[in-house]
Write a protein that holds these residues in place. Structure first.
Motif, mmCIF file in Angstrom:
data_model
loop_
_atom_site.group_PDB
_atom_site.id
_atom_site.type_symbol
_atom_site.label_atom_id
_atom_site.label_comp_id
_atom_site.label_asym_id
_atom_site.label_seq_id
_atom_site.Cartn_x
_atom_site.Cartn_y
_atom_site.Cartn_z
ATOM 1 N N TYR A 180 33.029 -59.465 14.887
ATOM 2 C CA TYR A 180 32.684 -60.378 15.974
ATOM 3 C C TYR A 180 31.199 -60.199 16.293
ATOM 4 C CZ TYR A 180 37.708 -60.949 16.777
ATOM 5 O OH TYR A 180 39.054 -61.234 16.646
ATOM 6 N N TYR A 181 30.345 -60.866 15.532
ATOM 7 C CA TYR A 181 28.903 -60.690 15.719
ATOM 8 C C TYR A 181 28.441 -61.154 17.094
ATOM 9 C CZ TYR A 181 28.189 -59.437 10.825
ATOM 10 O OH TYR A 181 28.204 -58.790 9.626
ATOM 11 N N SER A 182 29.165 -62.068 17.701
ATOM 12 C CA SER A 182 28.789 -62.535 19.035
ATOM 13 C C SER A 182 28.876 -61.415 20.064
ATOM 14 C CB SER A 182 29.687 -63.696 19.466
ATOM 15 O OG SER A 182 31.052 -63.311 19.437
ATOM 16 N N ALA A 183 29.611 -60.358 19.733
ATOM 17 C CA ALA A 183 29.763 -59.231 20.658
ATOM 18 C C ALA A 183 28.769 -58.109 20.379
ATOM 19 C CB ALA A 183 31.192 -58.678 20.570
ATOM 20 N N PHE A 184 27.910 -58.285 19.373
ATOM 21 C CA PHE A 184 27.002 -57.195 18.985
ATOM 22 C C PHE A 184 26.045 -56.813 20.112
ATOM 23 C CE2 PHE A 184 23.013 -55.622 17.145
ATOM 24 C CZ PHE A 184 23.489 -54.491 16.489
ATOM 25 N N VAL A 185 25.327 -57.791 20.658
ATOM 26 C CA VAL A 185 24.365 -57.498 21.728
ATOM 27 C C VAL A 185 25.064 -56.945 22.970
ATOM 28 C CG1 VAL A 185 22.715 -58.509 23.353
ATOM 29 C CG2 VAL A 185 22.553 -59.026 20.909
ATOM 30 N N PRO A 186 26.144 -57.563 23.456
ATOM 31 C CA PRO A 186 26.831 -56.992 24.620
ATOM 32 C C PRO A 186 27.305 -55.555 24.387
ATOM 33 C CG PRO A 186 27.585 -59.225 24.241
ATOM 34 C CD PRO A 186 26.732 -58.868 23.071
ATOM 35 N N CYS A 187 27.866 -55.295 23.219
ATOM 36 C CA CYS A 187 28.363 -53.944 22.930
ATOM 37 C C CYS A 187 27.214 -52.939 22.840
ATOM 38 C CB CYS A 187 29.158 -53.933 21.632
ATOM 39 S SG CYS A 187 30.786 -54.719 21.744
ATOM 40 N N LEU A 188 26.115 -53.338 22.203
ATOM 41 C CA LEU A 188 24.979 -52.434 22.052
ATOM 42 C C LEU A 188 24.341 -52.131 23.400
ATOM 43 C CD1 LEU A 188 23.094 -50.844 20.230
ATOM 44 C CD2 LEU A 188 21.739 -52.924 19.909
ATOM 45 N N VAL A 189 24.117 -53.162 24.215
ATOM 46 C CA VAL A 189 23.521 -52.942 25.538
ATOM 47 C C VAL A 189 24.423 -52.059 26.394
ATOM 48 C CG1 VAL A 189 22.822 -54.071 27.694
ATOM 49 C CG2 VAL A 189 22.203 -55.091 25.483
ATOM 50 N N ALA A 190 25.721 -52.341 26.385
ATOM 51 C CA ALA A 190 26.662 -51.530 27.164
ATOM 52 C C ALA A 190 26.652 -50.076 26.688
ATOM 53 C CB ALA A 190 28.072 -52.113 27.059
ATOM 54 N N SER A 191 26.581 -49.879 25.371
ATOM 55 C CA SER A 191 26.557 -48.522 24.808
ATOM 56 C C SER A 191 25.306 -47.766 25.235
ATOM 57 C CB SER A 191 26.619 -48.582 23.282
ATOM 58 O OG SER A 191 27.831 -49.128 22.838
ATOM 59 N N LEU A 192 24.166 -48.437 25.175
ATOM 60 C CA LEU A 192 22.901 -47.784 25.525
ATOM 61 C C LEU A 192 22.850 -47.433 27.018
ATOM 62 C CD1 LEU A 192 20.441 -49.940 23.392
ATOM 63 C CD2 LEU A 192 21.155 -47.587 22.953
ATOM 64 N N VAL A 193 23.347 -48.336 27.859
ATOM 65 C CA VAL A 193 23.387 -48.059 29.299
ATOM 66 C C VAL A 193 24.310 -46.880 29.585
ATOM 67 C CG1 VAL A 193 24.092 -48.966 31.550
ATOM 68 C CG2 VAL A 193 22.811 -50.417 29.969
ATOM 69 N N ALA A 194 25.496 -46.893 28.979
ATOM 70 C CA ALA A 194 26.456 -45.813 29.194
ATOM 71 C C ALA A 194 25.904 -44.473 28.707
ATOM 72 C CB ALA A 194 27.768 -46.132 28.479
#
Length: 417
Positions: A180-194
């Motif tokens: 699901y490439y559409s979720a790449f940016v949301p997942c990456l940003v969430a990971s970096l914040v966490a």
């Protein structure tokens, strides 16, 4: 002019979508980072308390009763990591009550000496948080799935300190063959914040110092042989996890009696072996295998038994850290026989068995880089590729879909076995 308007409208839609997902990811990452950090500290303190109070192990059967009661009181029986995967594939709602239940149950399992990891709880906590965030922001069904993936990535990153692995693992584990490439940016940003939040709480990212051998043709052949053996171990790991639970449920239908029996078996095995090495998650043993090349020859077998009995009888936690343990200790043993330096072989075994068990080669390669550094990545990539292909269609998560064949460009759409 009409073409210009169309292009402008399209550009605006991409920009607004980007802003929307960054804002949602910031919220999800912050929530996942806070909860994930609290969970990490809770489990760590629980394990430390048990280590300083060995008598706690004898209360493991009683803690199992508490876990069953918690799940019944909050009506989350039979809710697990497969529930999260189903929610993304089918659009099912994830009950927010799953968050406190898996949090408390996993902490209790670690406090009293059950053999389990943390990432199963991470995926469930993160998935329930993300699903809740999606509904909180009134997202449609498809966008809620992306929010759920973001939550999974966030808590995984907070626990392990591996944001790239967390991002790609969440994308890759749902449907093998499609991302699901559409979720790449949301997942990456969430990971970096966490990750940043977990660092603020003093939680250091997982990293191991491993001596990487110079890459040459003979070493690659030895790595390939080790990876093939690790594929077999990953199949054995998955079968033991699934079949032990199936057999125990059939033999002891009552949840309370089953968890009492399983807890008692773990206590008995611990006393029989005279060591607590196989209780808890076992990251200390992983570190010894990778950094010192030191393991007892039967360590991988006993960890497999302890984890299968613990999770199969009703205790809660995850399978991935035990999978790391089994892979690292087996790799250390088998690699030594093949002539690979023991520590390096342990590192290869860790990522290869993990890859074979979860069917996520890209995430596994990234895991090797984030845990061990980029030197020797060719060896890790080769091991992951071979383990992925030779592990067949077995997997830790029965809800995981294998959409494309591993050996042919063919759409198959089956569930992992």
């Amino acid at each position: 002019m009409s073409a210009f308007k169309q292009e402008s409208k399209e550009a605006l839609s991409f920009l607004s979508g980007f802003v929307k997902w960054v804002l949602i990811a910031l919220f999800t990452g912050a929530a996942g980072g806070l909860v994930g950090s609290a969970f990490h500290l809770s489990v760590s303190h629980a394990a430390a308390f048990r280590a300083s109070h060995p008598w706690m192990l004898y209360l493991l059967p009683v803690s199992g009763i508490m876990i069953v009661l918690i799940y019944r009181l909050l009506h989350t029986e039979d809710k697990n990591t497969n529930t999260i995967i189903d929610s993304i594939q089918l659009g099912d709602r994830v009950p927010l009550a799953l968050l406190p239940t898996i949090y408390l149950a996993t902490a209790l399992t670690h406090l009293f000496g059950g053999s389990a990891g943390r990432e199963g709880a991470a995926l469930q906590i993160g998935g329930s948080l993300g699903n809740f965030a999606g509904r909180l922001f009134h997202l449609d069904e498809k966008d809620v799935r992306i929010a759920t993936l973001s939550g999974m990535s966030a808590v995984f990153a907070a626990l392990f300190g591996t944001p790239l692995t967390a991002t790609v693992f969440a994308l890759e584990v749902i449907s093998v063959g499609v991302l699901y490439y559409s979720a790449f940016v949301p997942c990456l940003v969430a990971s970096l914040v966490a990750l940043q939040i977990s660092v603020l709480f003093g939680i250091a990212p997982e990293h191991f110092a491993v001596a990487v051998s110079p890459v040459h043709a003979v070493l690659l052949l030895k790595v390939a042989a080790l990876a093939a053996l690790c594929a077999v171990v990953s199949i054995l790991f998955c079968l033991c996890m699934h079949q032990t639970e199936h057999l125990l449920r059939r033999a002891i239908p009552n949840d309370f009696v089953r968890v009492l029996a399983g807890g008692s078996a773990i206590v008995g095995l611990t006393l029989l072996l005279g060591t607590t090495e196989f209780n808890g998650a076992g990251m200390d043993s992983v570190a010894r295998a990778v950094e010192q090349g030191a393991v007892r020859p039967d360590a991988f077998f006993w960890k497999l038994v302890f984890t299968a009995v613990t999770l199969g009888s009703g205790y809660k936690g995850g399978e991935v850290v035990p999978c790391f343990f089994v892979g690292a200790t087996f790799g250390c043993l088998a690699g030594g026989l093949l002539g690979i330096p023991a520590g390096f072989a342990a590192a290869i075994g860790l990522v290869a068995v993990f890859c074979g068990a979860v069917n996520c080669p890209l995430a596994s390669i990234l895991l090797s880089i984030e845990l061990f550094g980029s030197e020797g990545v060719i060896c890790f990539a080769l091991a992951c590729g071979i383990a992925y292909m030779l592990s067949g269609y077995f997997g830790l998560y029965s809800s995981q879909k294998i959409l494309y064949s591993k050996v042919k460009a063919e759409f198959i759409n089956i569930h992992a076995r």
